[in-house]
Every structure is written in structure tokens, then in C-alpha cells.
Design an enzyme around this catalytic site. Structure first.
Site: not given
Length: 239
Positions: A102-106
Site C-alpha cells: 500500500l502506498d505511503f499515503d494510502t
């Protein structure tokens, strides 16, 4: 119980079966002090001493963790910049690895396990494992844009597979969209919305395969139930 050497390495979390075959072929595996390069030879990990790069392997108890990942956390085992990772949030003795990213900001659902065989199967494109996200977007979204998402979006790395999309909330300036995809390209959902002129303000994964985070608060985790593990095995044809 005798098993193929590559399967034993996979069960130990060393690598997938295919990667384990490469490790064996390279002469990096010793059994009872002797290098083994022949694929398909069978051994008993309880009776035979098996080493990779002269380090004895250890068959750990399989563990399956469901995490509701906060944003601004790295989906990795460690980070070379010293940032906090998802593994830092979980207190278990076994070595575990995130299934995908999962992306850093997700934020949202992330599965972690030491079951290398299941991990690789869940990530393999042929099984088309669904991932559902809720995106809060800025920008107007109409039926034409939704149709593009449902038919596939042309990105710089090719056409995406059709997505399942529905609007679950909308105002004059933003909308909340549920989108289900089965691919795993880098920042795919954000790029799909950007391609139709919509900026993703917040992104959360709510489902992965048969798993849901409806009972977990941000940062909380739990072990999978036996029924959930069995279902994942059935989805990927594993025994």
C-alpha cells in the site's frame, strides 16, 4: 515427511518455489553438508540439515496477520531511510512480510504472512485477486468518466483492466468512489483517477480477496481465522 527441496525452501520463507529452484541450481543449498543442485530431490526438514548460503533454514509456524494500515507508514520489512514500517506495528515472533504494497499515503487493509507460497499465489496475475478501495476525490465525476474507469484507462504502462466502480457519496466539489481492481501496478488507483481529471485526496483499501477491515480501527491488527485462510488457499488452488 519427504518433500521436494524447493517446496521446503518456500515453506521456510526463503523464496518462492521458482526462485528456490534458481537458488538450488546456483549451488547455494547444502543438505547434510553436501551441495544439492538437482531439482526435485526430496528431503525431510525434520531429519535433514538444510542450509542456504551456509545458514540453516528454519521452518517457522505459519502466521497470517490482517492490518488496518495507517497512512505515512512504509509497506516493507525495513526502510533504508529509517522510516516506520508496517512490521514495526505488529508484535509477533515470526518474520512476516507484506503481501504486496500500500502506498505511503494510502491506508487500509494489508495482509502480512510468512507463507511464501500463498503470498506469491495471491500476487500472481492469473488469479486476479480483487482489491477494493474507497477514494475521496476532488473534481467533477460524471457517467462518461465512470464509464472510462469501467472499460479500462490508458496509462503510461498500458491499458488497465476494467474496474468495478460505484459512487457512494457526492457533493458539488468532491465525491467518494468505491473501486475494485485486480491488478497491482504502482499507484494504480491514483493514476487512473488522474487520467480522468480527478485528484485523489484520500485513499483506503477496504477489501482484499475475501478479507475485510470492517472491525479494525486504524493501526489495529488481528490474526486470520482458519476459515479465511482456507478460503485464500481455495482461491489460489493451493492445498
Amino acid at each position: 515427511m519427504n518433500e521436494r527441496l524447493q517446496k521446503i525452501l518456500s515453506r521456510a520463507g526463503i523464496a518462492s518455489r521458482r526462485a528456490a529452484e534458481q537458488i538450488i541450481s546456483e549451488g547455494r543449498v547444502k543438505v547434510n553438508g553436501e551441495i544439492v543442485t538437482e531439482l526435485g530431490k526430496k528431503f525431510d526438514f525434520l531429519k535433514d540439515k538444510i542450509c542456504v548460503d551456509d545458514e540453516p533454514i528454519k521452518i517457522e509456524k505459519k502466521i497470517y496477520i490482517l492490518l488496518n494500515k495507517p497512512k505515512n507508514i512504509i509497506s516493507a520489512v525495513k526502510d533504508d531511510r529509517g522510516r516506520k514500517t508496517v512490521v514495526d506495528l505488529i508484535d509477533v515472533e515470526e518474520r512476516i512480510f507484506p503481501v504486496g504494497r500500500l502506498d505511503f499515503d494510502t491506508e487500509g487493509l494489508l495482509l502480512l504472512t510468512n507463507d511464501g507460497e500463498l503470498m506469491n499465489s495471491l500476487l500472481h496475475p492469473k488469479f486476479q485477486i480483487n482489491k477494493t478501495y474507497v477514494a475521496k476525490i476532488r473534481g467533477d465525476i460524471d457517467e462518461m468518466k465512470l464509464k472510462k474507469l469501467r472499460e479500462g484507462i490508458e496509462l503510461e504502462d498500458g491499458l488497465t483492466a476494467p474496474a468495478i466502480v460505484r459512487v457512494i457519496g457526492k457533493s458539488a466539489i468532491e465525491a467518494k468512489i468505491e473501486i475494485t481492481i485486480h491488478e497491482g501496478r504502482n499507484r494504480q488507483v491514483r493514476r487512473m483517477f488522474a487520467a480522468i481529471g480527478c485528484e485523489v485526496k484520500k485513499l483506503k483499501r477496504t477489501r482484499f480477496a475475501n478479507l475485510s477491515i470492517r472491525d479494525l480501527k486504524i493501526g489495529e491488527y488481528r490474526k486470520l481465522f482458519e476459515s479465511e485462510i482456507k478460503n485464500l488457499y481455495e482461491m489460489t488452488g493451493l492445498k
